[in-house]
Design a protein around this motif. Structure first.
Motif, PDB file in Angstrom:
ATOM      1  N   GLU A   1      11.721  11.451  14.232  1.00  0.00           N
ATOM      2  CA  GLU A   1      11.684  12.402  15.361  1.00  0.00           C
ATOM      3  C   GLU A   1      11.642  13.849  14.878  1.00  0.00           C
ATOM      4  O   GLU A   1      11.211  14.739  15.602  1.00  0.00           O
ATOM      5  CB  GLU A   1      12.875  12.158  16.313  1.00  0.00           C
ATOM      6  N   ALA A   2      12.067  14.099  13.637  1.00  0.00           N
ATOM      7  CA  ALA A   2      11.996  15.452  13.060  1.00  0.00           C
ATOM      8  C   ALA A   2      11.065  15.454  11.844  1.00  0.00           C
ATOM      9  O   ALA A   2      11.223  16.259  10.930  1.00  0.00           O
ATOM     10  CB  ALA A   2      13.385  15.931  12.675  1.00  0.00           C
ATOM     11  N   LEU A   3      10.079  14.558  11.855  1.00  0.00           N
ATOM     12  CA  LEU A   3       9.134  14.419  10.737  1.00  0.00           C
ATOM     13  C   LEU A   3       9.861  14.302   9.397  1.00  0.00           C
ATOM     14  O   LEU A   3       9.454  14.856   8.383  1.00  0.00           O
ATOM     15  CB  LEU A   3       8.119  15.579  10.728  1.00  0.00           C
TER      16      LEU A   3
ATOM     17  N   ALA B   1       8.720  16.907   6.366  1.00  0.00           N
ATOM     18  CA  ALA B   1       8.258  18.256   6.775  1.00  0.00           C
ATOM     19  C   ALA B   1       9.107  19.363   6.175  1.00  0.00           C
ATOM     20  O   ALA B   1       9.010  20.515   6.613  1.00  0.00           O
ATOM     21  CB  ALA B   1       8.226  18.362   8.296  1.00  0.00           C
ATOM     22  N   GLY B   2       9.949  19.047   5.201  1.00  0.00           N
ATOM     23  CA  GLY B   2      10.686  20.103   4.493  1.00  0.00           C
ATOM     24  C   GLY B   2      12.112  20.231   4.947  1.00  0.00           C
ATOM     25  O   GLY B   2      12.628  19.389   5.688  1.00  0.00           O
TER      26      GLY B   2
ATOM     27  N   LEU C   1      18.638  25.772   9.236  1.00  0.00           N
ATOM     28  CA  LEU C   1      18.639  26.983   8.387  1.00  0.00           C
ATOM     29  C   LEU C   1      18.931  28.249   9.192  1.00  0.00           C
ATOM     30  O   LEU C   1      19.422  29.234   8.656  1.00  0.00           O
ATOM     31  CB  LEU C   1      17.286  27.162   7.686  1.00  0.00           C
TER      32      LEU C   1
ATOM     33  N   TYR D   1       2.338  14.384   6.048  1.00  0.00           N
ATOM     34  CA  TYR D   1       2.712  15.737   5.635  1.00  0.00           C
ATOM     35  C   TYR D   1       3.822  15.715   4.581  1.00  0.00           C
ATOM     36  O   TYR D   1       4.811  14.992   4.727  1.00  0.00           O
ATOM     37  CB  TYR D   1       3.249  16.532   6.832  1.00  0.00           C
TER      38      TYR D   1
ATOM     39  N   GLY E   1      10.424  21.610   1.298  1.00  0.00           N
ATOM     40  CA  GLY E   1      11.349  20.715   0.599  1.00  0.00           C
ATOM     41  C   GLY E   1      10.791  19.298   0.450  1.00  0.00           C
ATOM     42  O   GLY E   1      11.163  18.577  -0.481  1.00  0.00           O
TER      43      GLY E   1
ATOM     44  N   GLU F   1       8.719  19.448  -2.512  1.00  0.00           N
ATOM     45  CA  GLU F   1       9.628  19.629  -3.661  1.00  0.00           C
ATOM     46  C   GLU F   1      10.280  18.297  -4.036  1.00  0.00           C
ATOM     47  O   GLU F   1      10.467  17.997  -5.216  1.00  0.00           O
ATOM     48  CB  GLU F   1      10.682  20.687  -3.314  1.00  0.00           C
TER      49      GLU F   1
ATOM     50  N   TYR G   1      14.182  24.339  -3.451  1.00  0.00           N
ATOM     51  CA  TYR G   1      14.622  23.057  -4.020  1.00  0.00           C
ATOM     52  C   TYR G   1      13.790  22.703  -5.256  1.00  0.00           C
ATOM     53  O   TYR G   1      13.423  21.552  -5.467  1.00  0.00           O
ATOM     54  CB  TYR G   1      14.510  21.937  -2.988  1.00  0.00           C
TER      55      TYR G   1
HETATM   56  N1  CAA Z   1      12.685  21.116  10.344  1.00  0.00           N
HETATM   57  C1  CAA Z   1      13.168  20.696  11.525  1.00  0.00           C
HETATM   58  N2  CAA Z   1      12.403  20.104  12.465  1.00  0.00           N
HETATM   59  C2  CAA Z   1      11.097  19.926  12.174  1.00  0.00           C
HETATM   60  C3  CAA Z   1      10.535  20.347  10.957  1.00  0.00           C
HETATM   61  C4  CAA Z   1      11.393  20.955  10.006  1.00  0.00           C
HETATM   62  N3  CAA Z   1      10.965  21.352   8.799  1.00  0.00           N
HETATM   63  N4  CAA Z   1       9.207  20.056  10.967  1.00  0.00           N
HETATM   64  C5  CAA Z   1       8.962  19.477  12.158  1.00  0.00           C
HETATM   65  N5  CAA Z   1      10.096  19.389  12.887  1.00  0.00           N
HETATM   66  C6  CAA Z   1      10.268  18.833  14.223  1.00  0.00           C
HETATM   67  C7  CAA Z   1       9.643  19.750  15.274  1.00  0.00           C
HETATM   68  O1  CAA Z   1      10.533  20.787  15.630  1.00  0.00           O
HETATM   69  C8  CAA Z   1       9.385  18.757  16.368  1.00  0.00           C
HETATM   70  O2  CAA Z   1      10.607  18.495  17.036  1.00  0.00           O
HETATM   71  P1  CAA Z   1      10.697  18.649  18.674  1.00  0.00           P
HETATM   72  O3  CAA Z   1       9.764  17.591  19.181  1.00  0.00           O
HETATM   73  O4  CAA Z   1      12.132  18.395  18.949  1.00  0.00           O
HETATM   74  O5  CAA Z   1      10.225  20.024  18.989  1.00  0.00           O
HETATM   75  C9  CAA Z   1       9.022  17.470  15.650  1.00  0.00           C
HETATM   76  O6  CAA Z   1       9.535  17.620  14.321  1.00  0.00           O
HETATM   77  C10 CAA Z   1       7.518  17.276  15.529  1.00  0.00           C
HETATM   78  O7  CAA Z   1       6.959  18.429  14.944  1.00  0.00           O
HETATM   79  P2  CAA Z   1       5.694  19.220  15.536  1.00  0.00           P
HETATM   80  O8  CAA Z   1       5.670  19.106  17.031  1.00  0.00           O
HETATM   81  O9  CAA Z   1       5.691  20.592  14.968  1.00  0.00           O
HETATM   82  O10 CAA Z   1       4.509  18.338  14.931  1.00  0.00           O
HETATM   83  P3  CAA Z   1       3.007  18.825  14.637  1.00  0.00           P
HETATM   84  O11 CAA Z   1       2.239  17.590  14.344  1.00  0.00           O
HETATM   85  O12 CAA Z   1       2.505  19.716  15.730  1.00  0.00           O
HETATM   86  O13 CAA Z   1       3.100  19.719  13.307  1.00  0.00           O
HETATM   87  C11 CAA Z   1       3.837  20.232  11.075  1.00  0.00           C
HETATM   88  C12 CAA Z   1       3.501  19.121  12.095  1.00  0.00           C
HETATM   89  C13 CAA Z   1       2.556  20.997  10.728  1.00  0.00           C
HETATM   90  C14 CAA Z   1       4.416  19.542   9.846  1.00  0.00           C
HETATM   91  C15 CAA Z   1       4.858  21.204  11.701  1.00  0.00           C
HETATM   92  O14 CAA Z   1       5.922  20.447  12.252  1.00  0.00           O
HETATM   93  C16 CAA Z   1       5.434  22.200  10.738  1.00  0.00           C
HETATM   94  O15 CAA Z   1       4.790  23.169  10.379  1.00  0.00           O
HETATM   95  N6  CAA Z   1       6.703  21.943  10.318  1.00  0.00           N
HETATM   96  C17 CAA Z   1       7.405  22.868   9.415  1.00  0.00           C
HETATM   97  C18 CAA Z   1       6.894  22.758   7.988  1.00  0.00           C
HETATM   98  C19 CAA Z   1       7.605  23.782   7.146  1.00  0.00           C
HETATM   99  O16 CAA Z   1       7.505  24.980   7.334  1.00  0.00           O
HETATM  100  N7  CAA Z   1       8.351  23.278   6.143  1.00  0.00           N
HETATM  101  C20 CAA Z   1       9.105  24.142   5.222  1.00  0.00           C
HETATM  102  C21 CAA Z   1      10.521  24.196   5.682  1.00  0.00           C
HETATM  103  S1  CAA Z   1      11.467  25.396   4.795  1.00  0.00           S
HETATM  104  C22 CAA Z   1      11.852  24.646   3.336  1.00  0.00           C
HETATM  105  O17 CAA Z   1      11.521  23.506   3.068  1.00  0.00           O
HETATM  106  C23 CAA Z   1      12.726  25.494   2.431  1.00  0.00           C
HETATM  107  C24 CAA Z   1      12.947  24.932   1.070  1.00  0.00           C
HETATM  108  O18 CAA Z   1      12.163  25.007   0.168  1.00  0.00           O
HETATM  109  C25 CAA Z   1      14.233  24.388   0.776  1.00  0.00           C
END
Ligand code: CAA
Length: 254
Positions: free
Chosen positions: A19-21, A59-60, A66, A102, A106, A109, A138
Motif C-alpha cells: 500500500e506504500a510501494l 519506493a525508498g 521523514l 520501482y 532508499g 540503496e 543509506y
Molecule cells: N514513502 C511513503 N509513501 C510512499 C512512498 C514513499 N517513499 N512512495 C510512494 N508512497 C505511497 C504514496 O504516498 C501512495 O500512498 P497513498 O495512496 O496513501 O497516497 C502510494 O504509496 C502509491 O504511490 P503513488 O500514488 O505515488 O504511486 P504512483 O504510481 O503514482 O507513483 C512513484 C509511484 C513514482 C514511485 C511515486 O510514488 C514516488 O515518486 N514515490 C517517492 C519516490 C521517492 O522520492 N523516493 C525517495 C525517498 S527519500 C529517500 O529514500 C531518502 C534516503 O536515501 C534514505
C-alpha cells in the motif's frame, strides 16, 4: 512488513508493504535487519530480496515519516539504514535484489547493498532525493560510484532522473535483466553459483569486494592472501583432482 522464507539453499526476503510501494519506514528497516540476522543462522547459499506487488521493489525511505523529524533523528535514521544495509553487504552468502518494479531512493540503496541486482524489464530505478531537497542517506552516494563510476553517479544523484531497466543494465547498475518473472530469474542466477564450495565462494567475494576500497598494490596483496587460503582447502584439492580425472567435483565446503 517483511516476510522471510526458506526454500532449500535459498532465503527469500520480501518487503511486504504494497500500500506504500514497500517504502522503508524505520520499522521496516529494523525488520530487514532482524530478518538478515535470522537468515544468518540458516544453512543457505544465497539470499534473494524482492518486493510484494507488481509495481514496486521499494519506493525508498518513508517520506511521510521523514516530515518534521529533528536533525538528531535524521542522523540516527541515516545511520540505522547504513548499519542494516552494511549487514546485508557483508552477509555470509551472496545476495540478489530481484527488482520487480520501482526502486527509488532508499529502495535502490537497498538493492545496491546486495551483491547482485536482477531487474524486470519494467523496473525503473533512481535516486530522486534531490527533488525533495535531500541527498541519499543509506549508502547511495558511496555505492553508486563504485558500480557506475564517479561522473555517472554524480549525474544520477544530481539530476535525480529515472533510469529504465535497459540503461541500468548498460551502465552496470543492474547485473542482469529478467525475461519473465524476476524472482524466478534471480533463483536461476543463484543456481549458477550455489553449487560451488562455500569457502571458494566466500573468498572470491571477499577479494572482489575489497577491489575498489584499497590501492592496487594492497588489493593484490589481499588477493594473494585469499587465493593462498583457497589453495589450502579440501575443495581445491577435490576440484583440481576432479579436473585431472575428468569428473564432476564433489565439493564439501571444506
Ligand atoms: N514513502 C511513503 N509513501 C510512499 C512512498 C514513499 N517513499 N512512495 C510512494 N508512497 C505511497 C504514496 O504516498 C501512495 O500512498 P497513498 O495512496 O496513501 O497516497 C502510494 O504509496 C502509491 O504511490 P503513488 O500514488 O505515488 O504511486 P504512483 O504510481 O503514482 O507513483 C512513484 C509511484 C513514482 C514511485 C511515486 O510514488 C514516488 O515518486 N514515490 C517517492 C519516490 C521517492 O522520492 N523516493 C525517495 C525517498 S527519500 C529517500 O529514500 C531518502 C534516503 O536515501 C534514505
Amino acid at each position: 512488513m517483511v516476510k522471510l522464507l526458506r526454500e532449500g539453499a535459498l532465503a527469500l526476503l520480501t518487503l511486504d508493504r504494497p500500500e506504500a510501494l514497500n517504502a522503508l519506514s524505520f520499522a521496516v528497516i529494523r525488520d530487514i535487519g532482524a530478518a538478515i540476522d535470522e537468515a544468518a543462522g540458516w544453512d543457505i547459499r544465497a539470499l534473494i530480496l524482492t518486493g510484494t506487488g507488481e509495481k514496486a521493489f521499494c519506493a525508498g525511505a518513508d517520506i511521510k515519516e521523514l516530515v518534521g523529524r529533528s536533525l538528531m533523528d535524521e542522523r540516527a535514521g541515516s545511520e540505522l539504514g547504513q548499519r542494516v544495509f552494511a549487514k546485508l553487504d557483508s552477509f555470509k552468502v551472496p545476495s540478489i535484489a530481484a527488482i520487480n518494479g520501482y526502486a527509488f531512493g532508499g529502495g535502490l540503496e537497498l538493492a545496491m547493498a546486495c551483491t547482485f541486482r536482477v531487474a524486470s524489464s519494467k523496473a525503473r530505478v533512481g535516486l530522486p532525493e534531490i527533488k525533495l531537497g535531500l541527498i541519499p542517506g543509506y549508502g547511495g552516494t558511496q555505492r553508486l560510484p563504485r558500480l557506475v563510476g564517479e561522473a555517472r553517479a554524480a549525474e544520477i544523484v544530481l539530476t535525480g532522473r529515472t533510469i529504465d531497466a535497459e540503461e541500468a543494465l548498460a551502465i552496470g547498475l543492474v547485473t542482469r535483466l529478467a525475461d519473465g518473472d524476476v524472482v524466478e530469474a534471480a533463483k536461476a542466477f543463484a543456481a549458477e553459483f550455489t553449487g560451488y564450495g562455500l569457502p571458494a565462494l566466500a573468498l572470491a567475494r571477499a577479494a572482489v569486494r575489497r577491489a575498489l576500497d584499497v590501492p592496487l598494490d594492497e588489493g593484490l596483496r589481499i588477493e594473494a592472501d585469499l587465493s593462498t587460503l583457497a589453495y589450502r582447502t579440501e575443495d581445491a584439492a577435490e576440484g583440481l583432482t576432479a579436473f585431472i580425472e575428468k569428473r564432476k567435483p564433489q565439493f564439501r565446503d571444506k
